[in-house]
Design a protein around this motif. Sequence first.
Motif, PDB file in Angstrom:
ATOM      1  N   VAL A  38      65.567  39.510 -35.412  1.00  0.00           N
ATOM      2  CA  VAL A  38      66.279  39.132 -34.185  1.00  0.00           C
ATOM      3  C   VAL A  38      66.269  40.303 -33.213  1.00  0.00           C
ATOM      4  CG1 VAL A  38      67.814  37.499 -35.354  1.00  0.00           C
ATOM      5  CG2 VAL A  38      68.553  39.845 -35.040  1.00  0.00           C
ATOM      6  N   ASP A  39      66.347  40.015 -31.941  1.00  0.00           N
ATOM      7  CA  ASP A  39      66.376  41.082 -30.945  1.00  0.00           C
ATOM      8  C   ASP A  39      67.793  41.646 -30.843  1.00  0.00           C
ATOM      9  OD1 ASP A  39      64.961  42.703 -29.225  1.00  0.00           O
ATOM     10  OD2 ASP A  39      65.515  41.534 -27.463  1.00  0.00           O
ATOM     11  N   GLY A  40      67.906  42.947 -30.784  1.00  0.00           N
ATOM     12  CA  GLY A  40      69.205  43.602 -30.640  1.00  0.00           C
ATOM     13  C   GLY A  40      70.018  43.643 -31.916  1.00  0.00           C
ATOM     14  N   ALA A  41      69.365  43.599 -33.068  1.00  0.00           N
ATOM     15  CA  ALA A  41      70.073  43.685 -34.345  1.00  0.00           C
ATOM     16  C   ALA A  41      70.813  45.025 -34.392  1.00  0.00           C
ATOM     17  CB  ALA A  41      69.101  43.560 -35.505  1.00  0.00           C
ATOM     18  N   ARG A  42      72.080  44.968 -34.717  1.00  0.00           N
ATOM     19  CA  ARG A  42      72.907  46.174 -34.680  1.00  0.00           C
ATOM     20  C   ARG A  42      72.947  46.899 -36.031  1.00  0.00           C
ATOM     21  NH1 ARG A  42      74.731  42.232 -31.630  1.00  0.00           N
ATOM     22  NH2 ARG A  42      76.031  41.269 -33.215  1.00  0.00           N
ATOM     23  N   VAL A  43      72.830  48.206 -35.958  1.00  0.00           N
ATOM     24  CA  VAL A  43      73.031  49.071 -37.110  1.00  0.00           C
ATOM     25  C   VAL A  43      74.438  49.620 -36.960  1.00  0.00           C
ATOM     26  CG1 VAL A  43      72.249  51.136 -38.338  1.00  0.00           C
ATOM     27  CG2 VAL A  43      70.575  49.661 -37.209  1.00  0.00           C
ATOM     28  N   ARG A  44      75.252  49.430 -37.996  1.00  0.00           N
ATOM     29  CA  ARG A  44      76.677  49.786 -37.922  1.00  0.00           C
ATOM     30  C   ARG A  44      77.017  50.938 -38.859  1.00  0.00           C
ATOM     31  NH1 ARG A  44      79.719  46.149 -35.187  1.00  0.00           N
ATOM     32  NH2 ARG A  44      78.701  44.218 -34.567  1.00  0.00           N
ATOM     33  N   SER A  45      78.133  51.578 -38.586  1.00  0.00           N
ATOM     34  CA  SER A  45      78.573  52.722 -39.390  1.00  0.00           C
ATOM     35  C   SER A  45      79.098  52.310 -40.757  1.00  0.00           C
ATOM     36  CB  SER A  45      79.632  53.524 -38.633  1.00  0.00           C
ATOM     37  OG  SER A  45      80.760  52.709 -38.384  1.00  0.00           O
ATOM     38  N   GLY A  46      79.387  51.047 -40.937  1.00  0.00           N
ATOM     39  CA  GLY A  46      79.882  50.545 -42.219  1.00  0.00           C
ATOM     40  C   GLY A  46      79.418  49.121 -42.449  1.00  0.00           C
ATOM     41  N   THR A 104      73.398  52.001 -33.449  1.00  0.00           N
ATOM     42  CA  THR A 104      72.229  51.739 -32.615  1.00  0.00           C
ATOM     43  C   THR A 104      71.867  50.275 -32.755  1.00  0.00           C
ATOM     44  OG1 THR A 104      70.018  52.554 -32.013  1.00  0.00           O
ATOM     45  CG2 THR A 104      70.455  52.300 -34.347  1.00  0.00           C
ATOM     46  N   SER A 105      70.956  49.826 -31.925  1.00  0.00           N
ATOM     47  CA  SER A 105      70.431  48.467 -32.084  1.00  0.00           C
ATOM     48  C   SER A 105      68.914  48.545 -32.175  1.00  0.00           C
ATOM     49  CB  SER A 105      70.874  47.565 -30.938  1.00  0.00           C
ATOM     50  OG  SER A 105      70.404  48.058 -29.713  1.00  0.00           O
ATOM     51  N   VAL A 106      68.325  47.519 -32.785  1.00  0.00           N
ATOM     52  CA  VAL A 106      66.903  47.519 -33.089  1.00  0.00           C
ATOM     53  C   VAL A 106      66.273  46.232 -32.565  1.00  0.00           C
ATOM     54  CG1 VAL A 106      65.212  47.739 -34.952  1.00  0.00           C
ATOM     55  CG2 VAL A 106      67.421  48.850 -35.172  1.00  0.00           C
ATOM     56  N   LYS A 107      65.057  46.349 -32.032  1.00  0.00           N
ATOM     57  CA  LYS A 107      64.344  45.206 -31.464  1.00  0.00           C
ATOM     58  C   LYS A 107      63.762  44.291 -32.543  1.00  0.00           C
ATOM     59  CE  LYS A 107      62.862  47.606 -27.286  1.00  0.00           C
ATOM     60  NZ  LYS A 107      61.721  48.071 -26.508  1.00  0.00           N
ATOM     61  N   ASN A 108      63.575  43.046 -32.167  1.00  0.00           N
ATOM     62  CA  ASN A 108      62.914  42.066 -33.026  1.00  0.00           C
ATOM     63  C   ASN A 108      61.509  42.571 -33.366  1.00  0.00           C
ATOM     64  OD1 ASN A 108      62.136  39.762 -34.367  1.00  0.00           O
ATOM     65  ND2 ASN A 108      61.989  38.492 -32.552  1.00  0.00           N
ATOM     66  N   GLY A 109      61.143  42.497 -34.638  1.00  0.00           N
ATOM     67  CA  GLY A 109      59.823  42.937 -35.082  1.00  0.00           C
ATOM     68  C   GLY A 109      59.770  44.381 -35.547  1.00  0.00           C
ATOM     69  N   ALA A 110      60.793  45.167 -35.233  1.00  0.00           N
ATOM     70  CA  ALA A 110      60.821  46.571 -35.672  1.00  0.00           C
ATOM     71  C   ALA A 110      60.945  46.626 -37.192  1.00  0.00           C
ATOM     72  CB  ALA A 110      61.980  47.306 -35.027  1.00  0.00           C
ATOM     73  N   LYS A 111      60.516  47.737 -37.768  1.00  0.00           N
ATOM     74  CA  LYS A 111      60.604  47.933 -39.214  1.00  0.00           C
ATOM     75  C   LYS A 111      61.661  48.987 -39.506  1.00  0.00           C
ATOM     76  CE  LYS A 111      56.675  45.609 -39.143  1.00  0.00           C
ATOM     77  NZ  LYS A 111      56.280  45.690 -37.751  1.00  0.00           N
ATOM     78  N   VAL A 112      62.378  48.783 -40.625  1.00  0.00           N
ATOM     79  CA  VAL A 112      63.377  49.745 -41.094  1.00  0.00           C
ATOM     80  C   VAL A 112      63.172  49.933 -42.598  1.00  0.00           C
ATOM     81  CG1 VAL A 112      65.086  49.194 -39.314  1.00  0.00           C
ATOM     82  CG2 VAL A 112      65.153  47.972 -41.488  1.00  0.00           C
ATOM     83  N   PHE A 113      63.656  51.058 -43.111  1.00  0.00           N
ATOM     84  CA  PHE A 113      63.634  51.303 -44.544  1.00  0.00           C
ATOM     85  C   PHE A 113      64.935  50.796 -45.146  1.00  0.00           C
ATOM     86  CE2 PHE A 113      60.946  54.801 -42.935  1.00  0.00           C
ATOM     87  CZ  PHE A 113      59.797  54.561 -43.665  1.00  0.00           C
ATOM     88  N   TYR A 114      64.837  50.007 -46.208  1.00  0.00           N
ATOM     89  CA  TYR A 114      66.020  49.601 -46.973  1.00  0.00           C
ATOM     90  C   TYR A 114      66.283  50.694 -47.991  1.00  0.00           C
ATOM     91  CZ  TYR A 114      68.737  47.165 -50.555  1.00  0.00           C
ATOM     92  OH  TYR A 114      69.692  46.829 -51.483  1.00  0.00           O
ATOM     93  N   LEU A 115      67.479  51.273 -47.966  1.00  0.00           N
ATOM     94  CA  LEU A 115      67.778  52.443 -48.786  1.00  0.00           C
ATOM     95  C   LEU A 115      68.420  52.104 -50.129  1.00  0.00           C
ATOM     96  CD1 LEU A 115      68.931  54.839 -45.934  1.00  0.00           C
ATOM     97  CD2 LEU A 115      66.696  54.682 -47.044  1.00  0.00           C
TER      98      LEU A 115
END
Length: 164
Positions: A40-48, A57-68
């Motif tokens: 989704v566009d504007g997916a939010r990364v939260r402190s908790g 921060t927020s992340v654009k649709n299609g971006a990649k992130v590492f699952y920790l």
Amino acid sequence: MKRKILVMLLSVLLVASMLIAPLSASAASKKTVQIMQVTVDGARVRSGPGSSYDVVTSVKNGAKVFYLGKEKSSFYYVRTDHGVKGYMYKGFLKSYGAAYASQVYYATQRTKVYKKASSGSSKKTTLTKGQHVIVYQVKGNWAYIKTLGGTGGFVKKSALKKAK
């Protein structure tokens, strides 16, 4: 006769276990990190792990992130390609791939990515300070990398540091 067969069978099992043990130990040392794609566009990364926590921060649709590897309620603990860590709603993510944790590095400074392992080669892109990449091969002072966006090229090894 039965005793000889039993002793021989136990000997074969012992030898087999000694051969297999190093293989399983090396496989265990190859820890992987899951790569997730944002859906989704504007997916939010939260402190908790919840919608009541601050947005980091927020992340654009299609971006990649590492699952920790941490999940709390319906949130995954992730790291963006720029090194920001936080929680993202798992419904905004789908599995994309994986890499060995030992391959994940970040740029220690703004640095150029070249088509070939030479600063005389043409530039493909530039990494920002803190940007995370996957290192596939090291040759001398150069590393062949790929960004989470999929751009591959060569960077000076001295501009990278192993991610923790």
